[in-house]
Motif scaffolding. Sequence first.
Motif, PDB file in Angstrom:
ATOM      1  N   LEU A 193      19.283  19.181  79.528  1.00  0.00           N
ATOM      2  CA  LEU A 193      19.939  20.290  79.636  1.00  0.00           C
ATOM      3  C   LEU A 193      18.911  21.375  80.066  1.00  0.00           C
ATOM      4  N   ARG A 194      19.948  22.546  80.499  1.00  0.00           N
ATOM      5  CA  ARG A 194      19.123  23.771  81.180  1.00  0.00           C
ATOM      6  C   ARG A 194      19.922  24.866  80.981  1.00  0.00           C
ATOM      7  N   ALA A 195      19.018  26.165  80.876  1.00  0.00           N
ATOM      8  CA  ALA A 195      19.668  27.610  79.801  1.00  0.00           C
ATOM      9  C   ALA A 195      19.703  28.637  81.463  1.00  0.00           C
ATOM     10  N   TYR A 196      20.635  28.777  81.605  1.00  0.00           N
ATOM     11  CA  TYR A 196      21.057  29.860  83.155  1.00  0.00           C
ATOM     12  C   TYR A 196      20.636  31.857  82.082  1.00  0.00           C
ATOM     13  N   VAL A 197      19.901  31.974  82.695  1.00  0.00           N
ATOM     14  CA  VAL A 197      19.724  33.856  81.487  1.00  0.00           C
ATOM     15  C   VAL A 197      20.717  34.750  83.465  1.00  0.00           C
ATOM     16  N   PRO A 198      22.113  35.108  83.019  1.00  0.00           N
ATOM     17  CA  PRO A 198      22.613  35.693  83.948  1.00  0.00           C
ATOM     18  C   PRO A 198      21.618  36.730  84.364  1.00  0.00           C
ATOM     19  N   LYS A 199      21.411  37.966  83.606  1.00  0.00           N
ATOM     20  CA  LYS A 199      20.909  39.734  83.512  1.00  0.00           C
ATOM     21  C   LYS A 199      19.487  39.491  83.965  1.00  0.00           C
ATOM     22  N   LYS A 200      18.371  37.959  83.895  1.00  0.00           N
ATOM     23  CA  LYS A 200      17.548  38.125  85.351  1.00  0.00           C
ATOM     24  C   LYS A 200      17.093  36.738  86.108  1.00  0.00           C
ATOM     25  N   ASP A 201      18.692  36.488  86.140  1.00  0.00           N
ATOM     26  CA  ASP A 201      18.918  35.510  87.442  1.00  0.00           C
ATOM     27  C   ASP A 201      17.813  34.293  87.250  1.00  0.00           C
ATOM     28  N   LEU A 202      18.160  33.315  86.160  1.00  0.00           N
ATOM     29  CA  LEU A 202      17.104  32.504  85.701  1.00  0.00           C
ATOM     30  C   LEU A 202      17.749  31.204  85.428  1.00  0.00           C
ATOM     31  N   GLU A 203      17.369  30.205  85.908  1.00  0.00           N
ATOM     32  CA  GLU A 203      17.606  28.968  85.465  1.00  0.00           C
ATOM     33  C   GLU A 203      16.422  28.079  85.186  1.00  0.00           C
ATOM     34  N   LEU A 262      11.785  27.293  76.869  1.00  0.00           N
ATOM     35  CA  LEU A 262      12.432  26.574  79.022  1.00  0.00           C
ATOM     36  C   LEU A 262      11.404  26.516  78.980  1.00  0.00           C
ATOM     37  N   ALA A 263      11.020  26.188  80.302  1.00  0.00           N
ATOM     38  CA  ALA A 263      10.040  25.553  80.984  1.00  0.00           C
ATOM     39  C   ALA A 263       9.489  27.303  81.595  1.00  0.00           C
ATOM     40  N   ASN A 264      10.214  27.750  81.530  1.00  0.00           N
ATOM     41  CA  ASN A 264       8.242  29.672  81.889  1.00  0.00           C
ATOM     42  C   ASN A 264       7.985  29.546  81.288  1.00  0.00           C
ATOM     43  N   GLY A 265       8.391  29.229  79.549  1.00  0.00           N
ATOM     44  CA  GLY A 265       7.462  29.909  78.468  1.00  0.00           C
ATOM     45  C   GLY A 265       8.453  30.969  76.996  1.00  0.00           C
ATOM     46  N   TRP A 266       9.485  30.926  78.199  1.00  0.00           N
ATOM     47  CA  TRP A 266      10.739  32.020  77.346  1.00  0.00           C
ATOM     48  C   TRP A 266      10.977  31.276  76.465  1.00  0.00           C
ATOM     49  N   GLN A 267      11.660  31.719  75.294  1.00  0.00           N
ATOM     50  CA  GLN A 267      11.661  30.979  73.614  1.00  0.00           C
ATOM     51  C   GLN A 267      13.581  31.941  73.038  1.00  0.00           C
ATOM     52  N   PHE A 268      13.918  31.452  72.415  1.00  0.00           N
ATOM     53  CA  PHE A 268      15.086  31.850  72.304  1.00  0.00           C
ATOM     54  C   PHE A 268      15.691  31.616  71.087  1.00  0.00           C
ATOM     55  N   GLN A 269      16.355  32.064  69.972  1.00  0.00           N
ATOM     56  CA  GLN A 269      17.108  31.636  69.401  1.00  0.00           C
ATOM     57  C   GLN A 269      18.244  31.542  69.314  1.00  0.00           C
ATOM     58  N   LEU A 270      18.882  30.182  68.826  1.00  0.00           N
ATOM     59  CA  LEU A 270      20.977  30.330  69.863  1.00  0.00           C
ATOM     60  C   LEU A 270      21.389  30.902  67.846  1.00  0.00           C
ATOM     61  N   MET A 325      20.300  38.801  74.574  1.00  0.00           N
ATOM     62  CA  MET A 325      21.123  38.344  75.481  1.00  0.00           C
ATOM     63  C   MET A 325      21.764  36.836  76.276  1.00  0.00           C
ATOM     64  N   LYS A 326      23.127  37.605  76.867  1.00  0.00           N
ATOM     65  CA  LYS A 326      23.703  36.270  77.277  1.00  0.00           C
ATOM     66  C   LYS A 326      23.041  35.375  78.155  1.00  0.00           C
ATOM     67  N   VAL A 327      23.250  33.686  77.320  1.00  0.00           N
ATOM     68  CA  VAL A 327      22.543  32.733  77.818  1.00  0.00           C
ATOM     69  C   VAL A 327      23.512  31.583  77.898  1.00  0.00           C
ATOM     70  N   THR A 328      23.811  30.920  78.928  1.00  0.00           N
ATOM     71  CA  THR A 328      24.905  29.793  79.914  1.00  0.00           C
ATOM     72  C   THR A 328      23.817  28.569  79.149  1.00  0.00           C
ATOM     73  N   ILE A 329      23.768  27.591  78.356  1.00  0.00           N
ATOM     74  CA  ILE A 329      23.736  26.112  78.427  1.00  0.00           C
ATOM     75  C   ILE A 329      24.665  25.639  79.056  1.00  0.00           C
ATOM     76  N   ARG A 330      24.063  24.182  79.688  1.00  0.00           N
ATOM     77  CA  ARG A 330      24.978  23.134  80.289  1.00  0.00           C
ATOM     78  C   ARG A 330      23.883  21.935  80.281  1.00  0.00           C
ATOM     79  N   LYS A 331      24.580  21.065  80.766  1.00  0.00           N
ATOM     80  CA  LYS A 331      23.607  19.497  80.625  1.00  0.00           C
ATOM     81  C   LYS A 331      23.603  19.575  82.303  1.00  0.00           C
ATOM     82  N   ASP A 332      22.456  19.015  83.252  1.00  0.00           N
ATOM     83  CA  ASP A 332      22.986  18.667  84.621  1.00  0.00           C
ATOM     84  C   ASP A 332      23.279  17.846  85.169  1.00  0.00           C
TER      85      ASP A 332
END
Length: 72
Positions: free
Chosen positions: A13-23, A41-49, A1-8
């Motif tokens: 650090l924040r993660a944006y998941v375009p497929k779910k329109d979730l940041e 992530l704050a919503n509980g989702w976990q990702f392996q980078l 799944m595509k994930v964009t990592i950025r600093k606000d």
Amino acid sequence: MKVTIRKDENGVLRAYVPKKDLEEPIVYIDGAQLWGGRITLANGWQFQLPELANDTTLPVTVEARRLSGGCE
């Protein structure tokens, strides 16, 4: 799944998941470094980078594997 990592603007650090329109903020990094490890992530989702160089500039979009957690 595509994930964009950025600093606000506050350096969080924040993660944006375009497929779910979730940041969401990244609330936990499993291990000493971001790349190649697991994040939560704050919503509980976990990702392996994927493995990337420690000096990778942000923002960056990567192909991450969703592990578990959170609501859909």
